[in-house]
Design a protein around this motif. Sequence first.
Motif, short mmCIF file in Angstrom:
data_model
loop_
_atom_site.label_atom_id
_atom_site.label_comp_id
_atom_site.label_asym_id
_atom_site.label_seq_id
_atom_site.Cartn_x
_atom_site.Cartn_y
_atom_site.Cartn_z
N ARG A 202 0.84 -1.20 0.00
CA ARG A 202 0.00 0.00 0.00
C ARG A 202 0.87 1.25 0.00
O ARG A 202 0.56 2.24 -0.67
N ARG A 203 1.98 1.20 0.74
CA ARG A 203 2.89 2.34 0.74
C ARG A 203 3.48 2.58 -0.65
O ARG A 203 3.63 3.72 -1.10
N ALA A 204 3.83 1.50 -1.31
CA ALA A 204 4.36 1.64 -2.67
C ALA A 204 3.31 2.26 -3.59
O ALA A 204 3.62 3.15 -4.40
N LEU A 205 2.07 1.82 -3.46
CA LEU A 205 1.00 2.30 -4.32
C LEU A 205 0.59 3.74 -4.01
O LEU A 205 -0.17 4.34 -4.76
N GLU A 206 1.06 4.25 -2.91
CA GLU A 206 0.79 5.65 -2.56
C GLU A 206 1.91 6.58 -3.04
O GLU A 206 1.79 7.80 -2.92
N ASP A 207 2.99 6.00 -3.57
CA ASP A 207 4.10 6.81 -4.09
C ASP A 207 3.80 7.21 -5.54
O ASP A 207 3.57 6.34 -6.38
N PRO A 208 3.79 8.51 -5.85
CA PRO A 208 3.41 8.96 -7.20
C PRO A 208 4.31 8.39 -8.30
O PRO A 208 3.81 8.00 -9.37
N GLY A 209 5.63 8.35 -8.07
CA GLY A 209 6.54 7.84 -9.09
C GLY A 209 6.33 6.37 -9.37
O GLY A 209 6.27 5.94 -10.52
N PHE A 210 6.22 5.58 -8.29
CA PHE A 210 5.99 4.15 -8.43
C PHE A 210 4.68 3.89 -9.17
O PHE A 210 4.63 3.10 -10.13
N THR A 211 3.62 4.56 -8.73
CA THR A 211 2.30 4.31 -9.29
C THR A 211 2.22 4.73 -10.76
O THR A 211 1.57 4.05 -11.57
N ALA A 212 2.89 5.82 -11.12
CA ALA A 212 2.86 6.27 -12.52
C ALA A 212 3.47 5.22 -13.45
O ALA A 212 2.95 4.93 -14.52
N ILE A 213 4.59 4.62 -13.02
CA ILE A 213 5.23 3.58 -13.83
C ILE A 213 4.35 2.32 -13.87
O ILE A 213 4.16 1.71 -14.92
N PHE A 214 3.79 1.95 -12.71
CA PHE A 214 2.94 0.77 -12.64
C PHE A 214 1.72 0.94 -13.54
O PHE A 214 1.35 0.04 -14.30
N ARG A 215 1.11 2.11 -13.50
CA ARG A 215 -0.06 2.37 -14.35
C ARG A 215 0.32 2.27 -15.82
O ARG A 215 -0.43 1.70 -16.63
N SER A 216 1.46 2.82 -16.18
CA SER A 216 1.90 2.78 -17.58
C SER A 216 2.13 1.35 -18.05
O SER A 216 1.73 0.98 -19.16
N ALA A 217 2.76 0.53 -17.19
CA ALA A 217 3.03 -0.86 -17.55
C ALA A 217 1.73 -1.64 -17.72
O ALA A 217 1.61 -2.46 -18.65
N LEU A 218 0.76 -1.38 -16.86
CA LEU A 218 -0.52 -2.09 -16.96
C LEU A 218 -1.34 -1.61 -18.16
O LEU A 218 -1.97 -2.43 -18.85
N ARG A 219 -1.34 -0.33 -18.40
CA ARG A 219 -2.07 0.19 -19.56
C ARG A 219 -1.52 -0.43 -20.85
O ARG A 219 -2.26 -0.85 -21.73
#
Length: 309
Positions: A202-219
């Motif tokens: 959850r902490r990782a998913l609250e980090d803007p940089g981490f989440t932006a990359i994760f979202r891009s990879a999933l998209r």
Amino acid sequence: MMVDFSFLPPVRAVLSDEPTKLRLPGGRDLAFTQWGDGAGFPVFYFHGTPSSRLEGAFADAAARRHRFRLVAVDRPGFGQSTFQHHRRFLDWPEDVLALADHLKIDRFAVAGHSGAGPHLLACGVCIDPKRLACIGALGPWGPVASADIAKSLNRLDHAFANAARQRPWLMRMGFAPMGWAARWWPDLFFGLMKRSVATADRRALEDPGFTAIFRSALREAFRQGSRGAAHEAHLAYTDWGFDIASVRVPTHIWLGDQDVFVSNTMGRYLEQRIPGVDFHWVAAAGHLNVEDWHQIFAACRESIGRAAP
């Protein structure tokens, strides 16, 4: 403990990615992006399920630090790699070898996260150890090889495992809304994910940089729709077609003891079944502990150094 994700590459570098494509003999395209140290020892990076080559960004800093050239590949049906009808896990090593030959790479390692597990281990079984130096894995999915492992799965994976065995057509129906949410309503996707994962995740998913990359990879994973993810998930929940006890190269695994996707029971099976595995349980860690790539690549570097003439 909070993780500082400043080691991740700028999000703009991920968003601007344009992959290179290899046209395979059968006519399929295999898309890949390179991260890490371009002059380093080659490592083919395999993404999770569902994900894409952009996930390699999470391992970029560790690859640079340990002098690895990271070649992150979209598997068939993900990102910009062509879907492969009737694909099996044992088909993947052939694609990897074709890409290695195309890039004029003789000896290499493989590494990956989560759903990469079956593909990493298939390479460990099928590729000659004279070419494959070692395997590095973060939270790799293992076979659902016993009733105890099946019982240990989280609620969603348990449902998918039952569908894979009894009603395979449900897999496509199950992944279609997931793909739609990942592409068009990511706040919903990540909101639901946050509710089910360990505190560290959850902490990782609250980090803007981490989440932006994760979202891009999933998209990017669902660029072609959900067919690739559904087919691969069906393979993951059923018989893999090979025994992981036949892996022939040094294998290094890091697994969080709070991982809700790869259960402790599944992890213990990997630990007990893979010959000579270098297995590390990470206390209070979940599934997204990408900072552990530094330790995984350090272990891989040591393996490669020992094998050098």
